[in-house]
Every structure is written in C-alpha cells, then in structure tokens.
Design a protein around this motif. Structure first.
Motif, PDB file in Angstrom:
ATOM      1  N   ALA A 286      81.697  71.807 -17.772  1.00  0.00           N
ATOM      2  CA  ALA A 286      82.587  72.756 -17.110  1.00  0.00           C
ATOM      3  C   ALA A 286      82.175  72.928 -15.653  1.00  0.00           C
ATOM      4  O   ALA A 286      83.010  72.912 -14.740  1.00  0.00           O
ATOM      5  CB  ALA A 286      82.549  74.097 -17.841  1.00  0.00           C
ATOM      6  N   ALA A 305      87.980  72.962 -18.337  1.00  0.00           N
ATOM      7  CA  ALA A 305      86.700  73.547 -17.933  1.00  0.00           C
ATOM      8  C   ALA A 305      86.553  74.949 -18.492  1.00  0.00           C
ATOM      9  O   ALA A 305      85.478  75.341 -18.977  1.00  0.00           O
ATOM     10  CB  ALA A 305      86.602  73.567 -16.411  1.00  0.00           C
ATOM     11  N   CYS A 306      87.647  75.714 -18.446  1.00  0.00           N
ATOM     12  CA  CYS A 306      87.577  77.090 -18.965  1.00  0.00           C
ATOM     13  C   CYS A 306      87.272  77.089 -20.448  1.00  0.00           C
ATOM     14  O   CYS A 306      86.423  77.855 -20.928  1.00  0.00           O
ATOM     15  CB  CYS A 306      88.897  77.822 -18.708  1.00  0.00           C
ATOM     16  N   ALA A 309      83.709  76.268 -21.025  1.00  0.00           N
ATOM     17  CA  ALA A 309      82.822  77.379 -20.663  1.00  0.00           C
ATOM     18  C   ALA A 309      82.909  78.499 -21.695  1.00  0.00           C
ATOM     19  O   ALA A 309      81.894  79.072 -22.095  1.00  0.00           O
ATOM     20  CB  ALA A 309      83.172  77.903 -19.277  1.00  0.00           C
TER      21      ALA A 309
END
Lengths: 380, 314
Positions: A286, A305-306, A309
C-alpha cells in the motif's frame, strides 16, 4: 441491506449461544484471555478516532471539499463506536452485570482503572458525535443556518477527545507491567498512526460508493486530501513499527519473546507468523502505491492501496497486538489461540450490524445534505 | 434491524401508501423472524439469574441481614444446581494478622500433591480441571520461567538436573489486578489476602491480563463438580462454587486460615516445603524464615511486592 440483516441475525444467534454456554464457545483460554473481540474493539476505536482527520481540515482550516464530506466521517465514527462498545459487551463474562459500571449505582473504579477511563471516553465521544451530526443535519433539514456556538465548541472538544479515545485504549495495554510486549511507550502513537491510516482509507472507499449510488457530489479533491492523510499516516505507522522491532530484536532481552513469537515463531509455535508477514506485505505494498504519484492518482490503484492498508492494519492491530501479548504467558507457557466458529460469527454479526447502522444513517443524511429532503414536505 | 423506511417524504399518493404499508408489513415480519432466530438458543436455559441475584449489591455495601439472606440463597442455589447440602459463611479477617507464605525450594520435589488438595478444597471446576497452583519444572541453573516445563510427566520426581517452582497467587502488597478492575470487584483485605466478590465481577478479565503471575482463572462455562466431591465448608469470598463468567483465584484458603487452620496446600505437602503464618507475630515460623533465610520473591522488577517468598535451605 438484506445480506447485512441476515448476517446480523446469524451473529445474534451465535451470541445467544454464547450467553447460554458461556465464553467456552470461543477459542479463548486462561492463557490467552482476550481474543478476536478485543482485537476488533481496538481496531474500531481507531476507525472512530480517525474522523478527526476530516474534522480538522473541515472546521479549523475551513476546507470547502472536506466540509462537504466531514459529516460522513463523523457518522462512520458513530457506527464504529457502537461496534466497539458491542465488542466489549460480547467479551464480558457477565453482561447482565453491566450496570455495575454505572457510577453511583454501581461501583466505578475511577480514576484507578484504565477500563473505566475507556468507558467514559468512548461514551463521551459517541455523545459528542451524535450531537454534532444530529444538530448539523437538523439545521440543514430545517434549512436554517447552524449557530456556531451550538456546534463549534463541541467540534473543538471532539478533536482532543478523538485522540484521547485511542490513547486511553492504548493505555489499557501499556499500563500492564506483567506484559512486556505491551508495556512500551510507543503503543499509543502506533495506535494513532494505524488509526489515521485505516479510518480515512475506509472513507475513501465509502465516498466512491456514495458517488456511485447517489447524486451527492464528492469532489476528487476531497479524495486526494484523504489520500495524502493515508499516505503520511501509513509511513509514520511503518516507521514506528520499525522502531519497535529494532528495540525488541537488537537488544534480544528475555522480554522479546512475544515479538519473536509474532515474527518468527517460538519453540515451534508459529500460528501468527504468516499473518504478521502478510500484514506487513500488505502495508508495504500500500505504501509503495501511495508514494509513487502516477500510481496513487489512478483511482483503481488508490482503492487497492486502501484495501491493503485497511486489511493489513486490521491484522496488525488485532492478531498482531492483542494475541502476542499473551504468548508466551508470564510463566513461560505457550498456548496458541484460534477464534472459534461461534466467535467468528459473533464478530461478523457485529460488523454487519455496524455497517447496517452506517448505511441507514447515510440513507437519511445524504438526501438532507443534497437538499432533496426538506422540512416543507407535509410528511415528517 | 428493521428495514429503514419513511426516509423519503413526498406526496401521499395511494400506490406509494400501499407500497410503504406492504414494506412496513414485510419489515415487521422480518423483524419478528429475526428476533426468533437470534433468541433461539436462549430457550434452552433452565436456571436463569434470579432477580435478587441480578440486583445484588457489592459485598462491602451489604448489611449483615442482607448478607445473611444472600448466603442462604447461595446455599439453595448449590443444592438446586449441584445436589449438595453446603454451608456458606462470611468469614472476616482477624485483627493483627497479615498472612505470609514461604516455600523451601530445596525441599519441593514437584509431586504436585498441593495442586490436587487445592482443587478439592476450593471446589474448582473439574472439566476442564482448573488449578490455582502451577508447579514449574525448572532446569538447574536458571530462574527464567520461560525455560520451565509445566506439563512434566516422569515416573519419579524429582527428575535429575531439575528443580521445582510452585507458583500461586502471590497476594501482592501492590497488586496490579485490583488496580485495573473497573468495578472494584476485587480488593485486598486487611490480612493481605486479595479476594473477589464473585457476585460483582463482570467478567472482563482485565485482572487476568494484569497479573504477572498468571494467578487468576476464568469460568469459561458452568462449573462441573460431582456432588460427592464438593467441599461443603464454604466461604463467600473463597471456595464456594463460582458462577459462570467470573474470575477466581487462590485466597490462601481464607475459610480455613482465618480460623487458625493451615491452607490445604500446606497441610498436604509431604516434604514440608511450605511455611505459612502471621508475619506480624514475632514468634511465628514465617517470621523466623523471613529474618534468617535468604528469601527472594518472584519478578521483583514488576514492583508487586508479593507476600509469597521463596528460599533455598542450603
């Protein structure tokens, strides 16, 4: 909604079973006496605290883009706090004695117990957010301008309060001298770092859903501000994790055994090792996407990426923090923990219930915010 | 859990009314079905919590009359749930007494008779068996509990090159467990014994996380003890059968020791490794040991100041 309702009912059914048969239906033991419930609780307190990252730019710096979305952040905080409180309730051996926690009627160990501090800050934060959201939505609905005196002081208090909920929750663990893995000054800052990554990460996803499902306008700029917050927080979180790892592994004291168990396994026990490395891989992936501008500007990669994460931090803050605190035990006994099916169902039920409340709050608030739903209509 | 409705205002057009009526109807049905689904396992409960038990106040707030009623109620509950006739008493600390415990590690040979006696005396649940005392088998030359073995199983003890370290509640002078309890369900009595009001504990298990000696146990389910094995001499704050969902611990057998007897673990010890008594009494054996032996405590760095002492007799 129907799926969430069904999952909530299944979770409720699993909880009833736990009420009848006791916490024996969970995977917890005398050695690992807190598990998935407290792990989820810790994570959700962070999600709730993260609303502050929208509140500060919106109300203090008067950022127009954030002003349009800050309310949804606060609603997420409300849903997250409700879930966090439910996770505490299902973890109690005697929920029927909950009233013992009520000051005066019960016997409230304040200021001695960090848990009583937590009860106060969590409920206080819930009330603050209910007031701020309720007041602003009501004024919008009545088409009146909100009086600054009725919400601004609460907003300012809520900012400090948001930090306090996660700090107090961290101090629950930090204050225990018998658990060296938690007895570290860096736990509260790490909590905030991970919270400010996961919370805004969830909101980036939620805002895109809102954009797709309703006519409400959420600007790209709002998403970009959130993306920057996620990026910085994630890097801070990874840095702090590195600091902790250095202290544990370079000194190699006897107190490092929990960290050894978490990262490499101890005496052949290594249930958490793949999870922890998986979480690290997700967080690093991420971070890589987020710090390379051409990648992070593509919305699909930003979403990826979110998600990485959000999941990575859920593992790191859950299994990666709560469980190794108990392994090995203070007397050197190694007992591994795996949540039972019933326990997992209760967790799913609470998450579904929380998402149900959140989507219900969005259903009500989006038409108000966009001006479609106003006081003029006869039916109220 | 009901489906949200009425969020969109609008004119009262008859089709809309009919639709919202149907929606409400389906919603109500779904809610009722959900409630039934959620509560299904609750129907198998046979002995619920009585209203008196639910409303019972903290031990320290009870009047003598009220306490007496409660003791009788608990006796009835044991008779109902376990089929055993027992006496539950509230035994108060004696004046001028502070209990201390010392353990001679040169004598302890790891036979674990103390563990058995403790389970019997204190009515601990048998499935899975709960034990207050853990006897650690330690390699000679180490004080690091992480090198210990809890589940040793030899033909004969002591095993060569090993020594044995029994650990139970250390009755700390600065107990981390009582400090963290959010409802003051656990506290230290004037004679130094840390107790739990089993009818006030909410089962959050924070005290278990706080204890550096693993001295606390949790009732994950209803205690199981065969009626003929139940010790009928019970104390409210010590060995009565604990309810499901609460934490419990060693109380130095306060129902015995507050009446001048020794704790069960000491009485049964075949090697005489255990010494128990009043530390405030200058003539007591415990006092002699504290003055004349090289005594140490476990995890001194934790700052808990235990009232449980270890020594080697050489």
């Amino acid at each position: 909604m129907a799926v969430l309702t069904v999952l909530t009912v299944i979770g409720g059914n699993a909880y009833s079973r736990q009420l009848v048969q006791g916490l024996a239906v969970t995977g917890m033991t005398d050695q690992v006496s807190w598990g998935a419930y407290i792990a989820n609780f810790t994570y959700l307190v962070g999600v709730a605290a993260a609303a502050v990252m929208l509140v500060i730019p919106a109300y203090i710096y008067r950022n127009k883009d954030m002003h349009d979305v800050v309310l949804f952040g606060e609603l997420l905080a409300i849903a997250a706090i409700v879930m966090a409180l439910l996770f505490v309730v299902v973890d109690l051996g005697r929920p029927d004695r909950f009233w013992h926690l009520i000051p005066v009627i019960g016997k409230f160990n304040f200021p001695g117990s960090m848990l009583s501090w937590d009860v106060i800050v969590l409920n206080g934060y819930l009330l603050l957010n209910l007031h701020i959201c309720g007041y602003l939505l009501f004024m919008k609905y009545m088409d009146r301008k909100p009086t600054i005196l009725f919400y601004m002081p609460f907003v300012l208090v809520a900012i400090a309060w948001a930090v306090s909920i996660h700090t107090v929750t961290a101090f629950l663990y930090v204050g225990l001298v018998g658990r060296p893995f938690w007895n570290s000054a860096i736990v509260a800052p790490r909590f905030l770092g991970s919270a400010f990554t996961a919370g805004p990460g969830i909101l980036i996803i939620v805002f895109q859903i809102i954009r797709r499902m309703s006519t409400y306008q959420i600007s790209d700029r709002a998403l970009h501000i959130l993306r920057n917050i996620v990026t910085v927080s994630l890097l801070v979180n990874l840095f702090l994790l590195g600091c902790e790892a250095f202290k544990e592994f370079y000194s190699e004291s006897v107190h490092s055994s929990s960290a050894k168990y978490l990262f490499f396994g101890l005496h052949g026990h290594d249930a958490l090792v793949p999870w922890m490395w998986g979480a690290m891989a997700m967080e690093f992936a991420a971070a890589t996407i987020l710090i390379i501008p051409p990648l992070a500007q593509r919305i699909s990669l930003l979403n990826a990426a979110c998600v990485l994460a959000i999941v990575g931090i859920w593992i790191e803050k859950g299994m990666g923090l709560i469980v190794p605190g108990f392994v090995p035990t203070p007397l050197g006994n190694i007992v591994e923990y795996v949540p039972s099916l019933n326990e997992a169902l209760v967790c799913v039920g609470i998450w579904s219930f929380g998402l149900l409340i959140f989507s219900w709050m969005l259903h009500v608030s989006i038409p108000i915010m966009s001006g479609e739903f106003r006081h003029q209509s006869k039916e109220v | 859990m009901n489906a949200p409705r009425g969020t969109q205002g609008g004119a009262l057009d008859p089709t809309l009314q009919r639709r919202s009526f149907l929606k409400a109807g389906v919603g109500t049905m779904a809610a009722l079905a959900s409630l039934a689904g959620i509560s299904a396992p609750l129907r198998s409960v046979n002995s619920g919590v009585s209203l008196d038990a639910f409303l019972q106040q903290h031990y320290k707030r009870l009047t003598p009359d009220l306490l007496d009623q409660i003791l009788r109620r608990i006796e009835n509950e044991v008779a109902r749930d376990y089929g055993a006739k027992v006496t539950v008493r509230d035994i108060r600390p004696m004046d001028g007494v502070e209990f201390g415990y010392a353990l001679n590690l040169s004598r302890c040979n790891g036979n674990r008779k103390c563990v058995e006696a403790c389970v019997q005396e204190n009515n601990q649940t048998r499935d899975p068996q709960m034990q207050y005392i853990r006897v650690l088998e330690m390699p000679a030359g180490s004080l690091d509990v992480e090198k210990s073995d809890l589940y040793y199983d030899h033909e004969q003890v002591p095993a060569k090159g090993k020594y044995y370290l029994p650990v139970q509640c250390q009755q700390c002078q600065n107990p981390p467990c009582t400090k963290v309890c959010p409802v003051e369900a656990t506290w230290t009595e004037p004679d130094g014994i840390t107790v739990i009001d089993y009818n006030w504990c909410i089962g959050c298990r924070y005290c278990m996380a706080a204890c550096p000696y693993e001295a606390r146990r949790f009732n994950w389910k209803q205690a199981e003890i065969p009626p003929e094995e139940i010790n009928p001499n019970m104390g409210y704050l010590s060995n009565r059968i604990r309810p499901m969902g609460v934490v419990e611990k060693c109380t130095y057998c306060l129902h015995r020791t507050r009446e001048g007897q020794y704790p069960a673990c000491m009485e049964v010890c075949p090697t005489g490794a255990r010494v128990f008594g009043n530390m405030l009494d200058p003539d007591s054996e415990i006092n002699y040991i504290l003055k004349n032996k090289r005594v140490y405590i476990l995890k001194e760095d934790a700052g808990t100041a235990p009232r449980f002492f270890y020594y080697f007799d050489v």
